[in-house]
Motif scaffolding. Structure first.
Motif, PDB file in Angstrom:
ATOM      1  N   ASN A  28       0.795  -1.224   0.000  1.00  0.00           N
ATOM      2  CA  ASN A  28       0.000   0.000   0.000  1.00  0.00           C
ATOM      3  C   ASN A  28       0.832   1.281   0.000  1.00  0.00           C
ATOM      4  O   ASN A  28       0.338   2.351   0.339  1.00  0.00           O
ATOM      5  N   VAL A  29       2.104   1.177  -0.346  1.00  0.00           N
ATOM      6  CA  VAL A  29       2.944   2.367  -0.498  1.00  0.00           C
ATOM      7  C   VAL A  29       3.017   2.626  -1.998  1.00  0.00           C
ATOM      8  O   VAL A  29       3.742   1.960  -2.728  1.00  0.00           O
ATOM      9  N   ARG A  30       2.202   3.579  -2.458  1.00  0.00           N
ATOM     10  CA  ARG A  30       1.930   3.717  -3.881  1.00  0.00           C
ATOM     11  C   ARG A  30       2.902   4.627  -4.609  1.00  0.00           C
ATOM     12  O   ARG A  30       2.963   4.636  -5.836  1.00  0.00           O
ATOM     13  N   LEU A  31       3.608   5.456  -3.844  1.00  0.00           N
ATOM     14  CA  LEU A  31       4.505   6.409  -4.491  1.00  0.00           C
ATOM     15  C   LEU A  31       5.797   6.507  -3.679  1.00  0.00           C
ATOM     16  O   LEU A  31       5.754   6.504  -2.450  1.00  0.00           O
ATOM     17  N   ILE A  32       6.910   6.565  -4.403  1.00  0.00           N
ATOM     18  CA  ILE A  32       8.222   6.635  -3.754  1.00  0.00           C
ATOM     19  C   ILE A  32       8.961   7.843  -4.330  1.00  0.00           C
ATOM     20  O   ILE A  32       9.112   7.954  -5.552  1.00  0.00           O
ATOM     21  N   ILE A  33       9.396   8.720  -3.442  1.00  0.00           N
ATOM     22  CA  ILE A  33      10.207   9.854  -3.899  1.00  0.00           C
ATOM     23  C   ILE A  33      11.667   9.496  -3.653  1.00  0.00           C
ATOM     24  O   ILE A  33      12.105   9.355  -2.499  1.00  0.00           O
ATOM     25  N   ASN A  34      12.410   9.303  -4.734  1.00  0.00           N
ATOM     26  CA  ASN A  34      13.834   8.995  -4.613  1.00  0.00           C
ATOM     27  C   ASN A  34      14.629  10.290  -4.611  1.00  0.00           C
ATOM     28  O   ASN A  34      14.479  11.133  -5.499  1.00  0.00           O
ATOM     29  N   VAL A  35      15.459  10.417  -3.587  1.00  0.00           N
ATOM     30  CA  VAL A  35      16.107  11.687  -3.295  1.00  0.00           C
ATOM     31  C   VAL A  35      17.550  11.679  -3.780  1.00  0.00           C
ATOM     32  O   VAL A  35      18.325  10.771  -3.458  1.00  0.00           O
ATOM     33  N   GLY A  36      17.919  12.698  -4.530  1.00  0.00           N
ATOM     34  CA  GLY A  36      19.285  12.858  -5.015  1.00  0.00           C
ATOM     35  C   GLY A  36      20.204  13.402  -3.941  1.00  0.00           C
ATOM     36  O   GLY A  36      19.762  14.130  -3.036  1.00  0.00           O
ATOM     37  N   THR A  37      21.475  13.019  -4.007  1.00  0.00           N
ATOM     38  CA  THR A  37      22.459  13.500  -3.032  1.00  0.00           C
ATOM     39  C   THR A  37      23.672  14.123  -3.723  1.00  0.00           C
ATOM     40  O   THR A  37      24.495  14.762  -3.082  1.00  0.00           O
ATOM     41  N   ASN A  38      23.799  13.884  -5.019  1.00  0.00           N
ATOM     42  CA  ASN A  38      24.858  14.499  -5.834  1.00  0.00           C
ATOM     43  C   ASN A  38      24.362  14.427  -7.284  1.00  0.00           C
ATOM     44  O   ASN A  38      23.217  14.026  -7.532  1.00  0.00           O
ATOM     45  N   LEU A  39      25.217  14.774  -8.233  1.00  0.00           N
ATOM     46  CA  LEU A  39      24.745  14.786  -9.627  1.00  0.00           C
ATOM     47  C   LEU A  39      24.394  13.392 -10.123  1.00  0.00           C
ATOM     48  O   LEU A  39      23.386  13.194 -10.805  1.00  0.00           O
ATOM     49  N   VAL A  40      25.224  12.410  -9.765  1.00  0.00           N
ATOM     50  CA  VAL A  40      25.015  11.043 -10.248  1.00  0.00           C
ATOM     51  C   VAL A  40      23.717  10.463  -9.687  1.00  0.00           C
ATOM     52  O   VAL A  40      22.886   9.916 -10.428  1.00  0.00           O
ATOM     53  N   THR A  41      23.522  10.590  -8.363  1.00  0.00           N
ATOM     54  CA  THR A  41      22.316   9.999  -7.767  1.00  0.00           C
ATOM     55  C   THR A  41      21.061  10.806  -8.134  1.00  0.00           C
ATOM     56  O   THR A  41      19.962  10.239  -8.191  1.00  0.00           O
ATOM     57  N   SER A  42      21.221  12.106  -8.395  1.00  0.00           N
ATOM     58  CA  SER A  42      20.068  12.903  -8.842  1.00  0.00           C
ATOM     59  C   SER A  42      19.638  12.435 -10.232  1.00  0.00           C
ATOM     60  O   SER A  42      18.441  12.258 -10.499  1.00  0.00           O
ATOM     61  N   GLN A  43      20.614  12.221 -11.109  1.00  0.00           N
ATOM     62  CA  GLN A  43      20.311  11.717 -12.461  1.00  0.00           C
ATOM     63  C   GLN A  43      19.633  10.341 -12.370  1.00  0.00           C
ATOM     64  O   GLN A  43      18.660  10.067 -13.069  1.00  0.00           O
TER      65      GLN A  43
END
Ligand code: NI
Length: 263
Positions: A28-43
């Motif tokens: 029942n967790v329908r949406l996940i916000i993935n958080v960037g920490t630098n340019l690579v992980t943001s991309q």
């Protein structure tokens, strides 16, 4: 429910993120916000959002990822411009004095530039804040001073993995910011200070997050965390606040939809 702060964009999930997302939907967790920490992980967060209907991204440079002379705001700006429908916040950005105070001036300067970037695109902030052992709240106080600047009035956001006391929590709320809680609330040694914040914060002023792969809630403490554990965090908060799990789910989902402009 929504996991407002996860890092499926990290290496820890490179081999099985599809299954992790599937388990999250089943719970029942329908949406996940993935958080960037630098340019690579943001991309990478943006790529995951392109690929998966249930993922959104944020773009930003974490204070511990700042390297001397290596921060290029223009590249973050381009990432936002190219992916405006997927990027829902600037973050995680903030102040981290835990390991060293020596880059304080630089941390603040880069934080301020990233807050201005968020303003430019009318995006909310995901704030990271951690003090050193001797003065654990100094970083929170200095962060509040920056957010109070006249030029930043009207900016919204969330103080993620909130770890200070109720008096500081109230200052964020008074500025129009939300706070968010991780699996730490389920730990036996969560601490009275944090539990007081959970009990006192109004139901519509906080968000749920896992901060996966870190901070897995009980009974998974010490293992890799994942968004499907959000209900464990929500249940603990519901118990502490003496409301139903449904109430916590409903109100925190609405707050997240409103803050991050999610449909
Ligand atoms: Ni994080």
């Amino acid at each position: 429910m929504i996991d407002t702060h996860a890092h499926l964009n990290f290496e820890n999930f490179s081999s099985d993120y599809s299954e992790v997302i599937k388990r999250s939907l089943e719970n029942n967790v329908r949406l996940i916000i993935n958080v960037g920490t630098n340019l690579v992980t943001s991309q990478k967060a943006v790529d995951l959002a392109e690929e998966n209907e249930s993922c959104r991204a944020t773009v930003g440079c974490h204070p511990l990822e700042i390297e001397e002379g290596n921060f290029d705001l223009e590249q973050y700006r381009n990432l936002i411009i190219e992916n405006q429908n997927k990027v829902k916040a600037v973050g995680e950005i903030g102040l981290d004095y835990y390991y060293s105070q020596k880059e304080k001036v630089q941390q603040k300067e880069i934080l301020i530039r990233q807050i201005s970037l968020a303003q430019e695109f009318k995006l909310p902030l995901i704030l990271h804040c951690r003090g050193d052992k001797e003065k654990p709240f100094e970083a929170y106080q200095e962060l509040l001073e920056i957010l109070k600047k006249d030029s930043f009035s009207g900016i919204k956001g969330v103080a993620h993995c909130f770890g200070a006391n109720w008096s500081l929590a109230k200052k964020f709320l008074d500025l129009g910011f939300l706070i968010s809680f991780t699996g730490i609330v389920t730990f036996k040694n969560a601490g009275d200070q944090l539990l007081e914040v959970v009990k006192k914060v109004p139901l519509d002023k906080f968000l749920l997050e896992t901060d996966s792969p870190y901070l897995a809630p009980a009974p998974y403490r010490g293992q890799r965390n994942e968004p499907s554990y959000i209900p464990l965090i929500a249940q603990r908060i519901a118990d502490l606040k003496e409301v139903s799990l449904e109430e916590v789910s409903k109100v925190t989902t609405l707050s997240a939809q409103k803050l991050f402009n999610l449909s």
